[in-house]
Design an enzyme around this catalytic site. Structure first.
Site, PDB file in Angstrom:
ATOM      1  N   ASN A 112      -6.720   8.998 -20.300  1.00 54.66           N
ATOM      2  CA  ASN A 112      -6.830  10.454 -20.405  1.00 54.66           C
ATOM      3  C   ASN A 112      -8.204  10.935 -19.926  1.00 54.66           C
ATOM      4  O   ASN A 112      -9.218  10.251 -20.100  1.00 54.66           O
ATOM      5  CB  ASN A 112      -6.487  10.962 -21.813  1.00 54.66           C
ATOM      6  CG  ASN A 112      -7.297  10.353 -22.928  1.00 54.66           C
ATOM      7  OD1 ASN A 112      -7.855   9.271 -22.796  1.00 54.66           O
ATOM      8  ND2 ASN A 112      -7.367  11.036 -24.048  1.00 54.66           N
ATOM      9  N   VAL A 113      -8.181  12.102 -19.303  1.00 59.59           N
ATOM     10  CA  VAL A 113      -9.386  12.727 -18.759  1.00 59.59           C
ATOM     11  C   VAL A 113      -9.380  14.174 -19.237  1.00 59.59           C
ATOM     12  O   VAL A 113      -8.591  14.990 -18.750  1.00 59.59           O
ATOM     13  CB  VAL A 113      -9.403  12.661 -17.210  1.00 59.59           C
ATOM     14  CG1 VAL A 113     -10.660  13.339 -16.662  1.00 59.59           C
ATOM     15  CG2 VAL A 113      -9.334  11.212 -16.723  1.00 59.59           C
ATOM     16  N   GLU A 118      -0.774   9.190 -19.242  1.00 55.65           N
ATOM     17  CA  GLU A 118       0.471   8.981 -18.498  1.00 55.65           C
ATOM     18  C   GLU A 118       0.405   9.670 -17.137  1.00 55.65           C
ATOM     19  O   GLU A 118       0.903   9.135 -16.137  1.00 55.65           O
ATOM     20  CB  GLU A 118       1.655   9.504 -19.311  1.00 55.65           C
ATOM     21  CG  GLU A 118       1.981   8.678 -20.549  1.00 55.65           C
ATOM     22  CD  GLU A 118       1.100   8.995 -21.765  1.00 55.65           C
ATOM     23  OE1 GLU A 118       0.113   9.747 -21.636  1.00 55.65           O
ATOM     24  OE2 GLU A 118       1.423   8.487 -22.850  1.00 55.65           O
TER      25      GLU A 118
HETATM   26  N1  THU Z   1      -2.935  11.695 -25.146  1.00 54.78           N
HETATM   27  C1  THU Z   1      -2.524  10.982 -24.068  1.00 54.78           C
HETATM   28  O1  THU Z   1      -3.245  10.847 -23.071  1.00 54.78           O
HETATM   29  N2  THU Z   1      -1.304  10.413 -24.126  1.00 54.78           N
HETATM   30  C2  THU Z   1      -0.463  10.438 -25.209  1.00 54.78           C
HETATM   31  O2  THU Z   1       0.636   9.879 -25.155  1.00 54.78           O
HETATM   32  C3  THU Z   1      -0.887  11.130 -26.432  1.00 54.78           C
HETATM   33  C4  THU Z   1      -2.128  11.925 -26.333  1.00 54.78           C
HETATM   34  C5  THU Z   1      -4.281  12.295 -25.087  1.00 54.78           C
HETATM   35  C6  THU Z   1      -4.333  13.763 -24.759  1.00 54.78           C
HETATM   36  C7  THU Z   1      -5.680  14.151 -25.358  1.00 54.78           C
HETATM   37  O3  THU Z   1      -6.701  13.880 -24.391  1.00 54.78           O
HETATM   38  C8  THU Z   1      -5.866  13.203 -26.525  1.00 54.78           C
HETATM   39  O4  THU Z   1      -4.918  12.156 -26.334  1.00 54.78           O
HETATM   40  C9  THU Z   1      -5.657  13.841 -27.877  1.00 54.78           C
HETATM   41  O5  THU Z   1      -4.420  14.493 -27.943  1.00 54.78           O
END
Ligand code: THU
Length: 129
Positions: A44-45, A57
């Site tokens: 995640n970014v 994802e």
């Molecule tokens: N997040 C993801 O990248 N994938 C997931 O399946 C669940 C949540 C990230 C989004 C955000 O940057 C952080 O987790 C908190 O919600």
């Protein structure tokens, strides 16, 4: 295809370590084996405009195309403690679009198929009905 979940989990954890999550402080790493034998990953970014953050994802799907194509055969996601994380609904939709039939996911309740975690999914075929 025999899935090495230990290897896939390690790839998800390694991706998690590269996350940019200063706002939620919730780093996420995702990894997948593709049907053409590649291992891809993403993290995640986040963004100061909170709603603009990219999920792990999204990052993974970007790498799927950047490094070739193919479909997702097996998927694992890791949270900041390296524990398995089941993608939320929106991310399941994102994965579904690129999933091979019967794609496997590591979840907190064991290995499941994409159909099990996203029954009655909306996909490309629905657009031509
Ligand atoms: N997040 C993801 O990248 N994938 C997931 O399946 C669940 C949540 C990230 C989004 C955000 O940057 C952080 O987790 C908190 O919600």
């Amino acid at each position: 295809m025999e899935i090495d979940w230990v290897e896939l989990t390690a790839a998800a954890k390694a991706a998690m370590a590269k996350a940019y999550a200063p706002y939620s402080k919730f780093p996420v790493g995702a990894a997948a084996f593709t049907t053409d034998g590649r291992t891809i990953s993403g993290a995640n970014v986040e963004n100061a405009s909170y709603g603009l953050g990219l999920c792990a994802e999204c990052s993974l799907v970007s790498e799927l195309f950047r490094t070739g194509c193919g479909k997702l055969a097996a998927f694992a996601c890791a949270d900041g403690n390296g524990e398995p994380l089941l993608p939320r609904g929106r991310c399941r939709e994102i994965l579904y679009e690129h999933s091979a039939e019967g794609m496997l996911l590591q979840t907190t309740a064991g290995i499941k198929t994409i159909q099990e975690v996203l029954p009655e999914a909306f996909g490309p075929e629905d657009l031509s009905r």
